[in-house]
Scaffold this motif. Structure first.
Motif, PDB file in Angstrom:
ATOM      1  N   LEU A  96      48.410  29.054  23.110  1.00  0.00           N
ATOM      2  CA  LEU A  96      47.234  28.198  23.015  1.00  0.00           C
ATOM      3  C   LEU A  96      47.101  27.326  24.257  1.00  0.00           C
ATOM      4  N   ILE A  97      48.212  26.775  24.712  1.00  0.00           N
ATOM      5  CA  ILE A  97      48.193  25.907  25.894  1.00  0.00           C
ATOM      6  C   ILE A  97      47.828  26.704  27.138  1.00  0.00           C
ATOM      7  N   ARG A  98      48.397  27.893  27.275  1.00  0.00           N
ATOM      8  CA  ARG A  98      48.055  28.727  28.437  1.00  0.00           C
ATOM      9  C   ARG A  98      46.540  28.922  28.526  1.00  0.00           C
ATOM     10  N   LYS A  99      45.949  29.328  27.429  1.00  0.00           N
ATOM     11  CA  LYS A  99      44.515  29.626  27.439  1.00  0.00           C
ATOM     12  C   LYS A  99      43.679  28.373  27.662  1.00  0.00           C
ATOM     13  N   ALA A 100      44.136  27.245  27.123  1.00  0.00           N
ATOM     14  CA  ALA A 100      43.386  25.991  27.281  1.00  0.00           C
ATOM     15  C   ALA A 100      43.480  25.438  28.692  1.00  0.00           C
ATOM     16  N   MET A 101      44.590  25.705  29.383  1.00  0.00           N
ATOM     17  CA  MET A 101      44.770  25.171  30.731  1.00  0.00           C
ATOM     18  C   MET A 101      44.245  26.126  31.801  1.00  0.00           C
ATOM     19  N   LEU A 102      44.513  27.411  31.684  1.00  0.00           N
ATOM     20  CA  LEU A 102      44.231  28.358  32.765  1.00  0.00           C
ATOM     21  C   LEU A 102      42.740  28.517  33.039  1.00  0.00           C
ATOM     22  N   VAL A 103      41.934  28.696  31.991  1.00  0.00           N
ATOM     23  CA  VAL A 103      40.489  28.846  32.179  1.00  0.00           C
ATOM     24  C   VAL A 103      39.705  27.949  31.224  1.00  0.00           C
ATOM     25  N   SER A 104      40.420  27.071  30.512  1.00  0.00           N
ATOM     26  CA  SER A 104      39.806  26.079  29.630  1.00  0.00           C
ATOM     27  C   SER A 104      39.085  26.708  28.440  1.00  0.00           C
ATOM     28  N   GLU A 105      39.750  27.658  27.767  1.00  0.00           N
ATOM     29  CA  GLU A 105      39.162  28.249  26.561  1.00  0.00           C
ATOM     30  C   GLU A 105      39.043  27.194  25.452  1.00  0.00           C
ATOM     31  N   ASN A 106      38.015  27.364  24.611  1.00  0.00           N
ATOM     32  CA  ASN A 106      37.731  26.372  23.577  1.00  0.00           C
ATOM     33  C   ASN A 106      38.509  26.582  22.278  1.00  0.00           C
ATOM     34  N   ASP A 107      38.626  27.825  21.838  1.00  0.00           N
ATOM     35  CA  ASP A 107      39.281  28.071  20.546  1.00  0.00           C
ATOM     36  C   ASP A 107      40.718  27.528  20.511  1.00  0.00           C
TER      37      ASP A 107
ATOM     38  N   SER B 194      40.424  38.500  37.331  1.00  0.00           N
ATOM     39  CA  SER B 194      40.653  37.601  38.465  1.00  0.00           C
ATOM     40  C   SER B 194      39.418  37.426  39.342  1.00  0.00           C
ATOM     41  N   ALA B 195      38.445  38.329  39.240  1.00  0.00           N
ATOM     42  CA  ALA B 195      37.205  38.149  39.991  1.00  0.00           C
ATOM     43  C   ALA B 195      36.335  37.076  39.335  1.00  0.00           C
ATOM     44  N   GLN B 196      36.274  37.095  38.027  1.00  0.00           N
ATOM     45  CA  GLN B 196      35.485  36.089  37.309  1.00  0.00           C
ATOM     46  C   GLN B 196      36.215  34.757  37.260  1.00  0.00           C
ATOM     47  N   TYR B 197      37.526  34.816  37.001  1.00  0.00           N
ATOM     48  CA  TYR B 197      38.330  33.602  36.917  1.00  0.00           C
ATOM     49  C   TYR B 197      39.233  33.526  38.147  1.00  0.00           C
ATOM     50  N   TYR B 198      38.604  33.154  39.255  1.00  0.00           N
ATOM     51  CA  TYR B 198      39.283  33.141  40.552  1.00  0.00           C
ATOM     52  C   TYR B 198      40.192  31.918  40.667  1.00  0.00           C
ATOM     53  N   ASP B 199      40.936  31.840  41.777  1.00  0.00           N
ATOM     54  CA  ASP B 199      41.987  30.824  41.914  1.00  0.00           C
ATOM     55  C   ASP B 199      41.471  29.404  41.721  1.00  0.00           C
ATOM     56  N   SER B 200      40.302  29.097  42.279  1.00  0.00           N
ATOM     57  CA  SER B 200      39.790  27.724  42.219  1.00  0.00           C
ATOM     58  C   SER B 200      38.794  27.530  41.077  1.00  0.00           C
ATOM     59  N   TYR B 201      38.823  28.431  40.090  1.00  0.00           N
ATOM     60  CA  TYR B 201      37.819  28.413  39.029  1.00  0.00           C
ATOM     61  C   TYR B 201      37.757  27.071  38.305  1.00  0.00           C
ATOM     62  N   VAL B 202      38.881  26.469  37.994  1.00  0.00           N
ATOM     63  CA  VAL B 202      38.898  25.166  37.318  1.00  0.00           C
ATOM     64  C   VAL B 202      39.559  24.111  38.226  1.00  0.00           C
TER      65      VAL B 202
END
Length: 428
Positions: free
Chosen positions: A140-151, A302-310
């Motif tokens: 849950l933490i990975r998903k919330a931090m890496l690309v800021s998923e809501n669920d 990785s194209a959609q969620y690139y290094d500087s995405y968040v």
């Protein structure tokens, strides 16, 4: 001044008489950037509800850090919607609660399942993006931090519970915060109820069961927070300000202090720290700074969620990577026209470190929920320009002692090739 007026002013709550804090040092530094978008926002800070905190970090010979904060228009009484930034305290509270259970069979990687027991609640028994196939606090933490998923945020909210979330944050000194809702459409009463949760072994047997919970404690809503001239409810335009009074609230200073408590736990009062293990701290550092494209689970595109995405302070339309040797440990949020970022920047090549937090509101028509926000034309370009102004200043700033940044050198994952499809278009 009469004695009666003096008595009245002295006994007013500080929040009612506080003034925005602005430091000449930071103001002067920001005048060096002549980018048109940047100048537009700086000339109208109240229109954009702009707040900035820049923190210089200096080390002594023993590498002990000293923090010097500089403020621009910072006022905790001016509401901004924290959006996904609340995922940071929820991650920390989830780890803290897990540690508090004191069950050696429960780790942050232990599989868990969410059941339902009240109207509006949903079940979550599996997670195909996880290596185990199940949710876990770590995943849950990975998903919330890496690309800021809501669920994942909503699930952590359900694990910790509305009452415990707010009591814990207030006990730690974050008294002007409130976390009142999941990131799904539920009523205030439905958000008081949180789901039953269970942790399971690999064979499916139950290790620990947490019953459904209810928060009977009312929130303090004496200070109203409204914004705009209208908002959409479905397809209907309601011509009155949008009411944020019962929505999540996390002032910028509190957000930065929470981030600082993870990265520099010994720098603040013990009561403001979260009950984390040394490995929890390492884990949080990793996923506050790891790139989505480095991560194996989830396997983000990785194209959609690139290094500087968040990483707003290093994100623009041309550059999707960070400078060589730079890692940003941060949490961002965006919603209702607000963009917010709280960051610690470490440049291992040039031995530079600092903190920078900012929030901006971009909604020229004053209508909320119409999806007409100037995120791309004003919001993210401004934050990029702000980030680069501070970064270039830090590159040139003289330090008596070069920092030893080894505590922030993380062993990051390396994406392993496989045939799994990449994860795209998450709700965030």
């Amino acid at each position: 001044m009469t004695k009666r007026l003096t008595f009245f002013l002295l006994h007013l709550p500080l929040a009612l008489i506080a003034q925005p804090r602005t430091d000449a040092v930071l103001t002067k530094l920001l005048t060096t950037n002549h980018n048109p978008v940047f100048r537009e926002v700086m000339q109208h800070p109240d229109r954009y509800r702009l707040q900035i905190i820049y923190t210089q970090i200096d080390r002594d010979r023993a590498n002990k850090p000293t923090f010097t904060n500089y403020y621009f228009n910072v006022d905790s009484t001016v509401y901004f919607n924290p959006a996904s930034t609340v995922k940071l305290p929820l991650a920390l509270l989830s780890l803290e609660k897990l540690n508090g259970l004191k069950n050696p069979q429960l780790t942050r990687e232990t599989a868990m399942q969410f059941d339902s027991a009240h109207s509006g609640q949903t079940k979550e028994w599996t997670d195909p993006t996880a290596q185990s196939g199940y949710p876990s606090i770590a995943h849950l933490i990975r998903k919330a931090m890496l690309v800021s998923e809501n669920d994942p945020y909503s699930r952590m909210y359900e694990f910790v519970g509305q009452q415990a979330i707010n009591q814990s944050l207030h006990a730690k000194g974050y008294v002007d915060t409130r976390i009142t809702h999941r990131f799904v459409r539920l009523t205030p009463e439905q958000n008081r109820h949180t789901n039953p949760v269970r942790f399971i072994r690999p064979d499916g047997s139950t290790i620990y069961t947490q019953p459904a919970a209810y928060n009977p404690t009312p929130f303090d809503t004496r200070r109203t927070d409204t914004l705009g001239i209208g908002y959409y409810s479905g397809d209907t335009l309601i011509r009155k300000p949008f009411d944020f009074t019962g929505r999540n609230k996390l002032p910028l200073e509190s957000l930065q202090q929470i981030l600082k408590s993870v990265l520099f736990p010994q720098s603040g009062p013990a009561r403001q720290r979260f009950n984390l293990t040394p490995d929890d701290y390492r884990f949080m550092k990793q996923y506050l700074s790891q790139f989505p494209g480095e991560t194996n689970y989830p396997k983000y595109d990785s194209a959609q969620y690139y290094d500087s995405y968040v990483k707003y302070f290093f994100m623009d339309s041309l550059h999707h990577t960070l400078p060589t040797g730079v890692r940003v440990f941060n949490k961002v949020g965006w919603a209702y026209g607000f963009l917010t970022d709280a960051s610690y920047v470490a440049d291992f090549t040039h031995k530079v470190e600092y903190m920078l937090s900012a929030t901006i509101y971009v909604n020229h028509d004053g209508i909320l929920n119409d999806d007409k926000y100037e995120y791309d034309s004003i919001g993210t370009p401004f934050l990029y320009q702000l980030g680069q102004t501070i970064y270039q200043h830090e590159l040139a700033r003289k330090r008596k002692n070069a920092p030893d940044l080894s505590a922030f050198r993380i062993y990051y994952e390396k994406r392993q090739p496989d045939n799994r499809p990449t994860v795209k278009d998450v709700a965030n």
